[in-house]
Enzyme design. Structure first.
Site, PDB file in Angstrom:
ATOM      1  N   ARG A 235       0.850  -1.184   0.000  1.00 40.82           N
ATOM      2  CA  ARG A 235       0.000   0.000   0.000  1.00 40.82           C
ATOM      3  C   ARG A 235       0.889   1.238   0.000  1.00 40.82           C
ATOM      4  O   ARG A 235       1.860   1.318   0.758  1.00 40.82           O
ATOM      5  CB  ARG A 235      -0.930   0.021   1.221  1.00 40.82           C
ATOM      6  CG  ARG A 235      -1.999  -1.059   1.211  1.00 40.82           C
ATOM      7  CD  ARG A 235      -3.043  -0.802   0.134  1.00 40.82           C
ATOM      8  NE  ARG A 235      -4.125  -1.782   0.141  1.00 40.82           N
ATOM      9  CZ  ARG A 235      -4.132  -2.881  -0.610  1.00 40.82           C
ATOM     10  NH1 ARG A 235      -3.108  -3.148  -1.409  1.00 40.82           N
ATOM     11  NH2 ARG A 235      -5.161  -3.714  -0.562  1.00 40.82           N
ATOM     12  N   GLU A 264      -3.507   7.558  -6.040  1.00 44.17           N
ATOM     13  CA  GLU A 264      -3.566   6.830  -7.313  1.00 44.17           C
ATOM     14  C   GLU A 264      -4.850   7.158  -8.066  1.00 44.17           C
ATOM     15  O   GLU A 264      -5.932   6.990  -7.492  1.00 44.17           O
ATOM     16  CB  GLU A 264      -3.479   5.309  -7.041  1.00 44.17           C
ATOM     17  CG  GLU A 264      -2.175   4.899  -6.404  1.00 44.17           C
ATOM     18  CD  GLU A 264      -2.133   3.431  -5.999  1.00 44.17           C
ATOM     19  OE1 GLU A 264      -1.038   2.933  -5.714  1.00 44.17           O
ATOM     20  OE2 GLU A 264      -3.194   2.780  -5.973  1.00 44.17           O
ATOM     21  N   HIS A 285       0.666   0.397 -10.215  1.00 43.36           N
ATOM     22  CA  HIS A 285      -0.233  -0.520  -9.496  1.00 43.36           C
ATOM     23  C   HIS A 285      -0.649  -1.682 -10.416  1.00 43.36           C
ATOM     24  O   HIS A 285      -1.822  -2.060 -10.472  1.00 43.36           O
ATOM     25  CB  HIS A 285      -1.468   0.224  -8.978  1.00 43.36           C
ATOM     26  CG  HIS A 285      -2.078  -0.430  -7.775  1.00 43.36           C
ATOM     27  ND1 HIS A 285      -2.547   0.274  -6.699  1.00 43.36           N
ATOM     28  CD2 HIS A 285      -2.298  -1.747  -7.472  1.00 43.36           C
ATOM     29  CE1 HIS A 285      -3.041  -0.557  -5.783  1.00 43.36           C
ATOM     30  NE2 HIS A 285      -2.891  -1.791  -6.236  1.00 43.36           N
TER      31      HIS A 285
END
Length: 323
Positions: A235, A264, A285
């Site tokens: 994370r 993000e 990601h």
């Protein structure tokens, strides 16, 4: 019963086999993405809602009279107000373990990138540097063998264990940090200060909690072995990003590789994206996005819906034991 998928783009559904999910409810509506202003109307008359990142807050829950099941198509559950759902008798389920193979693979790819600097050699070769070389090879960037090095894992669930297994296949010594949770002290763990001083690579696989937010700060980075690598596929908010930028710029670390950031998508002027640091790798990601991983996730959502319909909800995260 009606179902809605609020942000189907996160699964890229056209690539997946969704026939069984489609057959599970008589009516589905899919939306590529859903904004906060669109959410209330899209939940009207809906029994089952599927969300990946769309926030379903208390107001949305209280305004949705027909909602009975929220399926989070992810492991993280911070985008749903669990208390509000429990008060309304709405079951909330998540899916875990679907991305273990994909994220572990990506973690090793990031580690190999830092160790071999292949991405920089590839870039230079395409830019003509090899063609101009006075000898048969290039040695512009330092390369490190992983064999014999120490990997420190912070977080040792399924994903952390799998990363450890893959690293061991490269001949690395794998050590696991003592648990950060009060009262949890599995045997064989290494105290965090000792791990930071010994590890050539630190890889984060712990959940984001109040205790772990900002875990990787100036003090953490200063305690790491000089020249060590940091990898984060967990994370983004685990890392104090300005502190990491300083550590990389000042040579405190040998390098860092991140698949997640605190925001993000990140702003164009994000301190790490804008820093032009040669010892930093950032991927968007994407560690989890293999087709196989996304299919397991979709199958997990299907399994949760079937279990709920049968009166035996599975993977419940808000404490409701029966439908």
């Amino acid at each position: 019963m009606k179902g809605v998928i609020l942000d189907s783009q996160t699964l890229n559904l056209p690539e997946l086999d969704g026939a069984a999910l489609e057959a599970e409810l008589p009516h589905w509506t899919r939306y590529t993405q859903t904004s906060p202003t669109e959410l209330p109307s899209r939940l009207q008359g809906i029994t089952v809602a599927v969300t990946n990142k769309v926030v379903i807050d208390r107001a949305a829950i209280e305004a949705s009279a027909d909602l009975k099941l929220i399926c989070i198509s992810a492991t993280g559950i911070n985008n749903v107000d669990l208390d509000a759902a429990r008060e309304r008798g709405i079951v909330v389920c998540n899916v875990s373990g679907y991305g273990t193979a994909s994220v572990a693979q990506h973690t090793l790819a990031l580690m190999l990138g830092l160790a071999t600097r292949w991405h920089q050699y590839d870039r230079d070769a395409h830019a003509g540097a090899w063609s101009r070389s006075p000898m048969f090879c290039r040695m512009d960037y330092p390369v490190m063998e992983l064999q014999g090095k120490v990997l420190g894992l912070i977080g040792h669930g399924d994903l952390g264990r799998r990363v450890g297994e893959l690293a061991a296949a490269f001949g690395m010594t794998v050590k696991v940090a003592a648990s950060l949770r009060p009262g949890a002290d599995p045997a064989g763990r290494t105290p965090l200060p000792e791990l930071l001083a010994e590890a050539d690579v630190i890889s984060l696989h712990c959940p984001l909690t109040e205790q772990t937010q900002g875990l990787v700060n100036d003090q953490f980075l200063a305690a790491m072995k000089p020249g060590a690598f940091l990898i984060n596929t967990a994370r983004g908010p685990l890392v104090d990003e300005p502190a990491l930028a300083r550590a990389l710029r000042d040579g405190v670390l040998g390098g860092a590789a991140l698949d997640v950031l605190s925001q993000e998508p990140p702003p164009a002027d994000h301190p790490l994206l804008a820093a032009d640091l040669p010892n930093l790798i950032i991927t968007p990601h994407s560690a989890w996005v293999s087709r196989e991983s996304r299919q397991r996730l979709l199958d997990g959502v299907l399994g949760n819906i079937r279990a709920w319909k049968a009166g035996r909800p599975s993977n419940v995260v808000n404490g409701i034991e029966s439908a």
